[in-house]
Design a protein around this motif. Structure first.
Motif, PDB file in Angstrom:
ATOM      1  N   LEU A  53       4.932  15.119   7.669  1.00 50.05           N
ATOM      2  CA  LEU A  53       4.261  15.775   6.625  1.00 50.05           C
ATOM      3  C   LEU A  53       4.879  16.008   5.173  1.00 50.05           C
ATOM      4  O   LEU A  53       4.567  15.594   4.412  1.00 50.05           O
ATOM      5  CB  LEU A  53       3.788  17.106   6.968  1.00 50.05           C
ATOM      6  N   ARG A  54       6.356  16.111   5.499  1.00 51.96           N
ATOM      7  CA  ARG A  54       7.129  16.111   4.229  1.00 51.96           C
ATOM      8  C   ARG A  54       7.023  14.657   3.848  1.00 51.96           C
ATOM      9  O   ARG A  54       6.862  14.581   2.532  1.00 51.96           O
ATOM     10  CB  ARG A  54       8.324  16.550   4.535  1.00 51.96           C
ATOM     11  N   ALA A  55       7.264  13.556   4.553  1.00 56.36           N
ATOM     12  CA  ALA A  55       7.196  12.312   4.203  1.00 56.36           C
ATOM     13  C   ALA A  55       5.807  12.033   3.564  1.00 56.36           C
ATOM     14  O   ALA A  55       5.823  11.171   2.465  1.00 56.36           O
ATOM     15  CB  ALA A  55       7.473  11.326   5.162  1.00 56.36           C
ATOM     16  N   ILE A  56       4.676  12.399   3.840  1.00 58.20           N
ATOM     17  CA  ILE A  56       3.886  12.240   3.314  1.00 58.20           C
ATOM     18  C   ILE A  56       3.621  12.687   1.699  1.00 58.20           C
ATOM     19  O   ILE A  56       3.101  12.249   0.669  1.00 58.20           O
ATOM     20  CB  ILE A  56       2.318  12.533   4.001  1.00 58.20           C
ATOM     21  N   GLY A  57       4.059  13.985   1.662  1.00 62.18           N
ATOM     22  CA  GLY A  57       4.288  14.618   0.195  1.00 62.18           C
ATOM     23  C   GLY A  57       5.144  13.872  -0.593  1.00 62.18           C
ATOM     24  O   GLY A  57       4.832  13.444  -1.798  1.00 62.18           O
ATOM     25  N   ALA A  58       6.378  13.188  -0.069  1.00 68.65           N
ATOM     26  CA  ALA A  58       7.307  12.411  -0.796  1.00 68.65           C
ATOM     27  C   ALA A  58       6.570  11.051  -1.048  1.00 68.65           C
ATOM     28  O   ALA A  58       6.655  10.748  -2.333  1.00 68.65           O
ATOM     29  CB  ALA A  58       8.263  12.369   0.095  1.00 68.65           C
ATOM     30  N   HIS A  88       3.740  20.944  -2.394  1.00 71.48           N
ATOM     31  CA  HIS A  88       4.673  21.426  -3.418  1.00 71.48           C
ATOM     32  C   HIS A  88       5.183  19.988  -3.885  1.00 71.48           C
ATOM     33  O   HIS A  88       5.541  19.521  -4.803  1.00 71.48           O
ATOM     34  CB  HIS A  88       5.401  22.330  -3.067  1.00 71.48           C
ATOM     35  N   ALA A  89       5.694  19.325  -2.804  1.00 74.09           N
ATOM     36  CA  ALA A  89       6.306  17.739  -3.174  1.00 74.09           C
ATOM     37  C   ALA A  89       5.321  16.835  -3.793  1.00 74.09           C
ATOM     38  O   ALA A  89       5.915  16.255  -4.693  1.00 74.09           O
ATOM     39  CB  ALA A  89       6.860  17.172  -1.701  1.00 74.09           C
ATOM     40  N   SER A  90       4.040  16.715  -3.462  1.00 70.05           N
ATOM     41  CA  SER A  90       3.038  15.944  -3.884  1.00 70.05           C
ATOM     42  C   SER A  90       2.827  16.023  -5.547  1.00 70.05           C
ATOM     43  O   SER A  90       2.463  14.951  -6.094  1.00 70.05           O
ATOM     44  CB  SER A  90       1.646  15.926  -3.502  1.00 70.05           C
ATOM     45  N   GLY A  91       2.961  17.303  -6.076  1.00 63.47           N
ATOM     46  CA  GLY A  91       2.799  17.280  -7.404  1.00 63.47           C
ATOM     47  C   GLY A  91       1.518  17.836  -8.022  1.00 63.47           C
ATOM     48  O   GLY A  91       1.205  18.067  -9.187  1.00 63.47           O
ATOM     49  N   TYR A  92       0.570  18.132  -7.161  1.00 59.42           N
ATOM     50  CA  TYR A  92      -0.794  18.304  -7.387  1.00 59.42           C
ATOM     51  C   TYR A  92      -0.738  19.764  -7.789  1.00 59.42           C
ATOM     52  O   TYR A  92      -0.301  20.666  -7.011  1.00 59.42           O
ATOM     53  CB  TYR A  92      -1.752  18.021  -6.113  1.00 59.42           C
ATOM     54  N   PHE A 275      -1.433   4.536   3.088  1.00 58.52           N
ATOM     55  CA  PHE A 275      -0.672   5.048   4.311  1.00 58.52           C
ATOM     56  C   PHE A 275      -0.953   4.238   5.536  1.00 58.52           C
ATOM     57  O   PHE A 275      -0.979   5.035   6.825  1.00 58.52           O
ATOM     58  CB  PHE A 275      -0.884   6.472   4.481  1.00 58.52           C
ATOM     59  N   ASP A 276      -0.906   2.944   5.374  1.00 64.35           N
ATOM     60  CA  ASP A 276      -1.398   2.149   6.722  1.00 64.35           C
ATOM     61  C   ASP A 276      -0.265   1.339   7.178  1.00 64.35           C
ATOM     62  O   ASP A 276      -0.252   0.518   8.130  1.00 64.35           O
ATOM     63  CB  ASP A 276      -2.447   1.009   6.184  1.00 64.35           C
ATOM     64  N   GLY A 277       1.237   1.911   6.784  1.00 68.61           N
ATOM     65  CA  GLY A 277       2.266   1.187   7.284  1.00 68.61           C
ATOM     66  C   GLY A 277       2.672  -0.135   6.684  1.00 68.61           C
ATOM     67  O   GLY A 277       3.528  -0.837   7.248  1.00 68.61           O
ATOM     68  N   VAL A 278       1.705  -0.806   5.833  1.00 73.25           N
ATOM     69  CA  VAL A 278       2.165  -2.149   5.408  1.00 73.25           C
ATOM     70  C   VAL A 278       3.401  -2.004   4.461  1.00 73.25           C
ATOM     71  O   VAL A 278       4.119  -2.983   4.346  1.00 73.25           O
ATOM     72  CB  VAL A 278       0.959  -2.635   4.574  1.00 73.25           C
ATOM     73  N   ALA A 279       3.350  -0.888   3.675  1.00 72.62           N
ATOM     74  CA  ALA A 279       4.682  -0.825   2.563  1.00 72.62           C
ATOM     75  C   ALA A 279       5.694   0.279   3.074  1.00 72.62           C
ATOM     76  O   ALA A 279       6.385   0.664   2.293  1.00 72.62           O
ATOM     77  CB  ALA A 279       3.949  -0.398   1.298  1.00 72.62           C
ATOM     78  N   GLY A 280       5.236   0.690   4.190  1.00 64.72           N
ATOM     79  CA  GLY A 280       6.347   1.564   4.912  1.00 64.72           C
ATOM     80  C   GLY A 280       6.095   2.259   6.180  1.00 64.72           C
ATOM     81  O   GLY A 280       5.126   1.612   6.750  1.00 64.72           O
ATOM     82  N   ALA A 281       6.670   3.205   6.667  1.00 65.38           N
ATOM     83  CA  ALA A 281       6.311   3.747   8.016  1.00 65.38           C
ATOM     84  C   ALA A 281       5.000   4.248   8.059  1.00 65.38           C
ATOM     85  O   ALA A 281       4.563   4.886   6.898  1.00 65.38           O
ATOM     86  CB  ALA A 281       7.635   4.964   8.460  1.00 65.38           C
ATOM     87  N   ARG A 282       4.487   4.130   8.953  1.00 62.05           N
ATOM     88  CA  ARG A 282       2.908   4.865   9.245  1.00 62.05           C
ATOM     89  C   ARG A 282       3.317   6.109   9.886  1.00 62.05           C
ATOM     90  O   ARG A 282       3.891   6.456  10.790  1.00 62.05           O
ATOM     91  CB  ARG A 282       2.298   3.971  10.559  1.00 62.05           C
ATOM     92  N   LEU A 283       2.783   6.952   9.152  1.00 65.82           N
ATOM     93  CA  LEU A 283       2.979   8.508   8.935  1.00 65.82           C
ATOM     94  C   LEU A 283       1.990   9.295   9.771  1.00 65.82           C
ATOM     95  O   LEU A 283       2.212  10.707  10.046  1.00 65.82           O
ATOM     96  CB  LEU A 283       3.184   9.047   7.605  1.00 65.82           C
ATOM     97  N   SER A 284       0.814   8.799  10.343  1.00 62.18           N
ATOM     98  CA  SER A 284      -0.099   9.321  10.964  1.00 62.18           C
ATOM     99  C   SER A 284      -0.968   8.394  11.899  1.00 62.18           C
ATOM    100  O   SER A 284      -0.538   7.215  11.911  1.00 62.18           O
ATOM    101  CB  SER A 284      -1.212  10.100  10.218  1.00 62.18           C
ATOM    102  N   ASP A 285      -1.871   8.788  12.846  1.00 66.12           N
ATOM    103  CA  ASP A 285      -2.598   8.155  13.809  1.00 66.12           C
ATOM    104  C   ASP A 285      -3.573   7.481  13.017  1.00 66.12           C
ATOM    105  O   ASP A 285      -4.514   6.672  13.585  1.00 66.12           O
ATOM    106  CB  ASP A 285      -2.903   8.721  15.054  1.00 66.12           C
ATOM    107  N   HIS A 286      -4.017   7.949  11.732  1.00 63.91           N
ATOM    108  CA  HIS A 286      -4.778   7.445  10.876  1.00 63.91           C
ATOM    109  C   HIS A 286      -4.313   6.874   9.737  1.00 63.91           C
ATOM    110  O   HIS A 286      -3.341   7.353   9.263  1.00 63.91           O
ATOM    111  CB  HIS A 286      -5.737   8.581  10.313  1.00 63.91           C
ATOM    112  N   ASP A 287      -5.123   6.000   9.083  1.00 66.28           N
ATOM    113  CA  ASP A 287      -4.898   5.369   7.717  1.00 66.28           C
ATOM    114  C   ASP A 287      -5.590   6.375   6.800  1.00 66.28           C
ATOM    115  O   ASP A 287      -6.559   6.655   7.246  1.00 66.28           O
ATOM    116  CB  ASP A 287      -5.188   3.794   7.609  1.00 66.28           C
ATOM    117  N   GLY A 288      -4.967   6.389   5.385  1.00 64.47           N
ATOM    118  CA  GLY A 288      -5.692   6.974   4.472  1.00 64.47           C
ATOM    119  C   GLY A 288      -6.668   5.977   4.191  1.00 64.47           C
ATOM    120  O   GLY A 288      -6.685   4.674   4.202  1.00 64.47           O
TER     121      GLY A 288
END
Length: 324
Positions: A53-58, A88-92, A275-288
């Motif tokens: 979750l923290r990685a998703i925010g980053a 908080h990390a995401s900036g929204y 968030f599909d793992g193409v450009a980095g680690a896949r962070l969930s069992d779903h893609d964005g």
């Protein structure tokens, strides 16, 4: 009112009050919406999710630094406290949460969150009354946030519906619960839709490879599914990658949809994976699943009077991400 003497008759006539000049309707504005099931399940159901979750925010923060962040993010399965770290990390600046845990029959909230760069005017949410299996332990449901966009308003809806195998309910029971939730979603939209106002809808609909779920009450559906619009309608160019398959709406659990109050008031421009793992680690069992729209927001003359000096719009049932 002004009294005017009519020269030909000598009759006093009451002239109508002057009509104030009408402001032009807001022009179309591009807005991007990301829906993402972040698998924020508690331990021991899932492991390592606080770090993810923290990685998703980053990652959202990195997109922001590049000027590529979605305008609005719809999260599902945000059950853990570390979702606050993500926000908080995401900036929204604006953050709204969906159905809360109520009563002793639910162990968690609905796990729904909306993050927005656009000011949130108000929110409303409701848990689904129908459920099956382990899904009954969470207050899964639907939420609506009313966003201010270029002097007008647009409504955004986030939902999470009953799973199939993951619920550990029997197939017939899980399908019946999902069908009733579809009816509840349609009723929620009917209650809260405002004539003339666009609605953007996203979430985890749990319809992958399940036409019997997707097609339930399709004739009463008030919205148009984006991938179906792009595949069957004039929006073919908005398809991207797997979305261009024969029936892309059945290839993912996640969908986006829209209600356009007039022809062309809402128009999907492009579907993109994230968030599909193409450009980095896949962070969930779903893609964005991200959609960029052209939206003509509904004008609202009260907006000019709804702001607090130095703060977000008016007292409403949401909180800004900075806690104000």
């Amino acid at each position: 009112m002004v009294l005017t003497m009519l020269a030909t008759t000598g009759v006093l006539a009451v002239a109508p009050p002057p009509v104030p000049p009408q402001s032009a309707p807001p022009a179309a504005r591009e807005i991007s919406v990301l829906t993402y099931n972040v698998r924020g399940l508690p331990w021991p159901v899932a492991h390592g999710r606080a770090r993810a979750l923290r990685a998703i925010g980053a990652e959202l923060a990195a997109l922001r630094r590049e000027g590529r962040q979605p305008d609005v993010v719809l999260l599902q399965e945000g059950f853990r406290g570390e979702v606050a770290d993500l926000v908080h990390a995401s900036g929204y600046r604006y953050w709204a949460q969906g159905p809360r845990r109520e009563g002793f029959r639910k162990l968690t909230s609905g796990g729904l969150h909306v993050l927005s760069d656009l000011p949130i005017r108000s929110t409303v949410s409701a848990p689904y009354t129908a459920c099956a299996g382990f899904d009954c332990l969470a207050a899964k449901g639907v939420m609506l946030v009313r966003l201010e966009l270029d002097g007008g308003l647009v409504d955004v809806v986030n939902t999470h519906m009953n799973s199939r195998r993951a619920s550990r309910a029997g197939p017939a029971q899980a399908r019946a619960a999902h069908n009733r939730q579809t009816e509840e979603l349609q009723a929620f939209l009917a209650r809260h839709a405002v004539p003339g106002r666009p609605i953007l809808i996203g979430g985890d609909f749990n319809v992958k490879n399940a036409p019997e779920r997707y097609d339930h009450r399709v004739e009463a559906r008030p919205y148009v599914v984006v991938s179906e619009f792009c595949r069957r309608g004039p929006g073919g160019p908005c398809l991207d990658g797997p979305a261009a398959e024969a029936q892309p709406w059945l290839m993912s659990q996640d969908l986006q949809a829209f209600v356009s109050p007039a022809p062309g008031a809402v128009r999907p421009l492009r579907i993109q994976a994230a968030f599909d793992g193409v450009a980095g680690a896949r962070l969930s069992d779903h893609d964005g699943y991200m959609v960029r729209y052209a939206v003509s927001p509904a004008g609202d003359p009260t907006l000019a009077h709804a702001r607090r000096p130095g703060g977000p719009p008016g007292p409403v049932a949401w909180r800004a991400a900075d806690g104000r």
